[in-house]
Design an enzyme around this catalytic site. Structure first.
Site, mmCIF file in Angstrom:
data_model
loop_
_atom_site.group_PDB
_atom_site.id
_atom_site.type_symbol
_atom_site.label_atom_id
_atom_site.label_comp_id
_atom_site.label_asym_id
_atom_site.label_seq_id
_atom_site.Cartn_x
_atom_site.Cartn_y
_atom_site.Cartn_z
ATOM 1 N N GLY A 137 -20.577 48.517 3.623
ATOM 2 C CA GLY A 137 -19.948 49.824 3.741
ATOM 3 C C GLY A 137 -19.082 49.938 4.980
ATOM 4 N N CYS A 138 -19.251 51.048 5.699
ATOM 5 C CA CYS A 138 -18.420 51.321 6.873
ATOM 6 C C CYS A 138 -18.668 50.341 8.010
ATOM 7 C CB CYS A 138 -18.671 52.745 7.351
ATOM 8 S SG CYS A 138 -18.231 54.014 6.129
ATOM 9 N N ALA A 139 -19.785 49.639 7.998
ATOM 10 C CA ALA A 139 -20.047 48.625 9.021
ATOM 11 C C ALA A 139 -19.267 47.346 8.766
ATOM 12 C CB ALA A 139 -21.547 48.312 9.079
#
Length: 383
Positions: A137-139
């Site tokens: 995801g956003c990581a």
């Protein structure tokens, strides 16, 4: 040590403002029992504008998971080449000098990965290594930087290309009325970003060390529920509080480098929301000004998932590159709850003079001359 060069970032042409988002939510969900709560949460995101790969009226319709995934593939192929080309120019490299491609995206699915399409169509060598990352995801942006660092350390002198392609609007679910999903509808935006990590030479962040952290017992705080209609975003109300747990890990990573957090010259993090930035400033004891580039990404583009940290770095370089040796932190946060942290110092390589003439067409010519795979077509597909 490997150097993370200036990223290239592109956002789609369709724009929706916060005011328009709130008006749409009021019109579409006028009878929702928690509409006022959702509107307050959207208003507090700090997001002023977001960019979408389709007009808002098209985005609001759901033609089915298959059709949306076809849109994802089409738009990725249409938009990635120019972004990659610019990132290569920033790094003063041609496509055939790249040794691995790290592709991150959590908003669509392809197999073979987009990396295979890029190798076949954008002039990369056919022995280029491929590393697609789909579930961070956003990581993913922070993870891509760290995996590029690992690769360049393991293979001295080789170069890595990072590509982040996030079309969050393709995950809009009109029938999902959970408050967390309504908040996501007003928070996420679309973007494509790319950056090169050079194994030697280059101007940018000289990566000095990396770190990964996962908060135990939080794997269901940020998640996808995969259904026949596609990816349904799930956000736990406790997510905004995670910096209380993650900030000490960021401090430990900085201390392990022999640095002091308050003396950092820049801090580029994934801005999932304004509270993350406010809490980090308070918990780490740093000036809010150090987080201004991350906040600008959130304000102007929304949460663009894995592309966020690359855009924050681009903004910092465009505004005023740090002094030689300036120390800083780059961090991506996402499902897990996961933090991917990189530390580095700013360096400038005067031996590399930007060349405005380098382009994908020259990459293809070089690739054709050096490829061992026989005759290949280098026609640039339009999507």
């Amino acid at each position: 040590m490997p150097v993370l060069c200036k990223p290239s970032v592109a956002v789609p042409e369709y724009v929706i403002s916060r005011h328009e988002t709130l008006e749409l939510a009021q019109r579409i969900h006028h009878d929702h029992g928690e509409l006022q709560l959702a509107l307050r949460l959207i208003s507090r995101t700090g997001v002023r504008t977001r960019h979408l790969v389709q007009p808002p009226e098209v985005t609001l319709r759901h033609p089915g998971f298959e059709e949306r995934n076809l849109v994802y593939a089409h738009e990725a192929k249409a938009r990635i080449p120019a972004v990659v080309d610019e990132a290569l120019r920033h790094a003063q490299l041609a496509a055939n000098e790249i040794d691995t491609i790290i592709y991150v995206s959590c908003t669509g699915f392809m197999m073979p990965s987009m990396t295979a399409w890029m190798i076949n169509n954008l002039g990369f060598r056919n022995d280029t290594r491929q590393l697609p990352i789909a579930q961070l995801g956003c990581a993913g942006g922070g993870a891509a930087i760290n995996r590029a660092y690992d690769f360049c350390l393991a293979h001295p002198g080789m170069h890595a290309l990072i590509v982040a392609c996030e079309f969050c609007s393709l995950c809009y679910q009109p029938s999902d009325l959970a408050v967390g999903n309504l908040l996501a509808d007003g928070l996420f935006g679309d973007a494509v970003a790319a950056a090169v990590v050079r194994g030697h030479g280059g101007t940018g962040v000289r990566l000095a060390g990396t770190s990964s952290r996962l908060l135990p017992g939080t794997e269901d705080w940020i998640a996808y529920s995969v259904r026949s209609t596609g990816f349904h975003f799930r956000l736990d109300p406790r997510v905004p509080t995670t910096m209380v747990q993650l900030a000490p890990h960021l401090g430990e990573a900085v201390a392990a480098q022999g640095w002091d957090v308050p003396s950092l010259d820049y801090c580029l993090v994934h801005a999932g929301g304004p509270r993350i930035l406010d809490d980090l400033s308070r918990l780490l004891g740093i000036s809010p000004a150090l987080l201004r580039h991350s906040r600008a990404t959130l304000t102007e583009y929304g949460n663009i998932a894995a592309a966020s940290v690359l855009d924050a770095l681009r903004r910092m370089i465009d505004s005023a590159p740090p002094r030689e040796g300036a120390r800083g932190l780059i961090a991506g946060f996402g499902p897990g709850i996961t933090a991917e942290i990189a530390l580095g110092t700013w360096t400038e390589d005067p031996s590399l003079v930007p060349s405005p003439t380098m382009s994908i067409s020259t990459h293809r010519a070089d690739h054709h001359d050096h490829s061992t795979s026989g005759d290949q077509s280098h026609t640039h597909p339009r999507g």
